[in-house]
Enzyme design. Structure first.
Site, short mmCIF file in Angstrom:
data_model
loop_
_atom_site.label_atom_id
_atom_site.label_comp_id
_atom_site.label_asym_id
_atom_site.label_seq_id
_atom_site.Cartn_x
_atom_site.Cartn_y
_atom_site.Cartn_z
N GLY A 240 0.76 -1.39 -0.09
CA GLY A 240 0.03 0.01 -0.10
C GLY A 240 0.73 1.20 -0.10
N ASP A 241 1.91 1.34 0.85
CA ASP A 241 2.42 2.46 1.05
C ASP A 241 3.90 2.17 1.24
OD1 ASP A 241 2.31 1.50 3.58
OD2 ASP A 241 1.68 3.45 4.59
N GLU A 242 4.29 1.02 0.87
CA GLU A 242 5.58 0.62 1.07
C GLU A 242 6.48 0.64 -0.43
OE1 GLU A 242 6.77 -3.25 3.23
OE2 GLU A 242 4.38 -3.12 3.48
#
Lengths: 336, 195
Positions: A240-242
């Site tokens: 997701g936000d990696e």
């Protein structure tokens, strides 16, 4: 026995590219289609070798030798331009004085019909020339259609391959692509750095401003990471936000720390989405392939992950090197 | 149905009625795509649905549309290659008519999986012929009427054509040759390949 005049009339219908020569190689008569190839030079009365060059068989140099090649195949060329290639079959005349040489274009027919503006009337009714021309055109058209299909399929295949390794939201590489790149680098024994980057406070942007804002932030972050890295580096969104950045042939921790600092600085700048500021930041952990005797992908990812965890633990918006973990005494904390 | 046939229909519709008409037709026929590939094979029902949708969209009987398709195949600049292939059939219109017996074989020689129905020419008199179209491709006789009319123009011959309809197994087209050299006709240069 039929005289040569009657024979010529017969041959004009049956093989319009015949040449009748006497024992000295003088042309007694030539078929209408053959004569059409040299409209300004009446062939009758000329010496056969003056018009045609014998290309094969090379061993033949005299007229008697040529005429004795009963049933033999010869390859000829005109002496002057256009130097159309001709195939010929030699049949000695019954009285033993001279021969009929029946000529044909062979494969040169494609150029010949164009060069001499030949029509179907120039070929005998049983000649396959017209069928050959038909087939060449038909096959070329079919081949062209197949070729254009192949090109489109190839384009579609490349697009599908590209999609299979691309994160559609950000245009970055995806997890699969990262695995491929890591596999290549490791099997090739290259030195590289692996940077694991996690956006801080991303969830709160998503919750407060909605998914559209979240998507916008991810796209902006992707753009920043691409701008701050070289073309040969791989930037992938793996969750997701990696994000993971692989720096090929770069294992200088000072340089990597500078890059990480620049990334963090730029990612902390508020991003404006429809008038609303979206504030995120980034925590970064970096590991080097050279820190392992026999590096493997999972091990390296885990090492970068530990460094990232330490960066988060120290208060976020930070970069942490895997090599520094030993000093802090948590190098064995591999559960995360 | 061979992609070449579907592609011919697509090309005809786009050139004659415009791209927007083609898009409406493919939508109404529920194809799920808008471009036929000439060298792929499609289900027969797709062609039927396209022709039905086209007939509805244009509010014209299918036989009329198919005749126009036949004319397009011979006379439109897009189809110059096909016109040339047909002209290889003979030096005169009558020779061309006789060559139709071989058309199905000739087509297969060029594209081995393209099966066109068998045609048979019967000479009633030197000025009147009947072409028998055997079954295998619904609407083929209508397309042939358009083709024969346009090829007559191409040779400069004046011919009257009528589609007599089904007679037993075959569909019959009558060709009455009024004048075999009525007009100049279009030039056919054997050596002009690939232009």
């Amino acid at each position: 026995m039929m005289d040569t005049a009657n024979l010529s009339t017969l041959l004009e219908t049956l093989c319009p590219m015949f040449v009748m020569v006497d024992g000295e190689g003088k042309i007694l008569n030539a078929g209408p289609t053959l004569q059409k190839l040299r409209p300004d030079q009446p062939m009758k009365g000329r010496a056969f070798p003056d018009l045609f060059e014998l290309v094969r068989p090379r061993t033949i140099t005299t007229i008697p030798a040529l005429l004795s090649l009963a049933g033999g195949k010869v390859h000829l060329k005109f002496h002057d331009e256009p130097r159309t290639a001709l195939k010929g079959l030699i049949a000695p005349l019954p009285d033993g004085n001279g021969a009929i040489i029946n000529l044909s274009f062979g494969i040169s027919i494609l150029d010949a019909v164009r060069d001499y503006a030949l029509t179907s009337a120039d070929f005998s009714g049983t000649d396959l020339a017209i069928e050959l021309l038909y087939l060449v055109e038909a096959k070329s058209a079919a081949m062209e259609a197949s070729r254009s299909l192949n090109l489109r399929l190839q384009g579609a295949m490349l697009a599908a391959e590209e999609q299979a390794v691309t994160d559609m939201l950000t245009g970055l590489k995806n997890r699969r692509a990262m695995d491929l790149v890591l596999g290549h680098l490791i099997s090739g024994g290259s030195a590289f750095a692996l940077m694991h980057l996690d956006l801080d406070y991303f969830k709160s942007v998503n919750d407060r401003l909605g998914h559209a804002a979240g998507d916008f932030v991810l796209q902006q972050a992707a753009r920043i990471m691409e701008e701050e890295t070289r073309n040969e580096d791989t930037v992938a969104r793996i969750g997701g936000d990696e994000f993971v950045i692989i720096f090929k042939s770069l294992v200088d921790e000072a340089v990597l720390s500078d890059i990480a600092a620049r990334l963090i600085k730029r990612l902390r700048q508020p991003m404006m989405f429809q008038g609303a500021p979206c504030q995120v930041s980034a925590s970064v952990g970096t590991a080097l392939s050279t820190q392992f005797n026999t590096p493997d992908a999972a091990e390296l990812l885990n090492a970068a992950d530990q460094a990232l965890y330490e960066a988060k633990r120290q208060g976020r918006s930070r970069h942490c090197l895997y090599s520094s973990l030993g000093e802090a005494g948590i190098k064995t904390a591999s559960s995360h | 149905m061979h992609g070449l046939i579907n592609r011919a229909i697509q090309s005809f519709v786009c050139a004659t009625y415009g791209q927007s008409c083609w898009l409406r037709v493919t939508e109404a026929a529920g194809l799920g795509f808008t471009e036929f590939e000439a060298m792929l094979i499609y289900e027969d029902s797709m062609t039927t649905r396209v022709l039905d949708a086209l007939s509805a969209d244009l509010n014209r009987p299918q036989s009329e549309i198919l005749e126009d398709l036949g004319t397009y195949l011979v006379s439109h600049p897009n189809m110059e290659g096909l016109r040339r292939l047909l002209r290889f059939g003979g030096v005169t219109y009558v020779e061309f008519l006789h060559s139709l017996d071989d058309l199905s074989d000739r087509a297969r020689l060029a594209v081995s999986d393209l099966r066109l129905p068998i045609l048979e020419l019967c000479e009633v008199s030197p000025a009147e012929y009947q072409l028998h179209c055997f079954p295998g491709l619904p609407g083929y006789a209508s397309v042939m009427v358009g083709v024969l009319r346009a090829v007559a123009d191409d040779y400069g011959a004046l011919a009257m054509l009528s589609h007599e309809g089904q007679q037993g197994d075959v569909e019959v087209i009558t060709i009455v040759l009024v004048e075999s050299a009525f007009a100049e006709g279009r030039h056919f240069d054997l050596g002009a390949r690939g232009t």
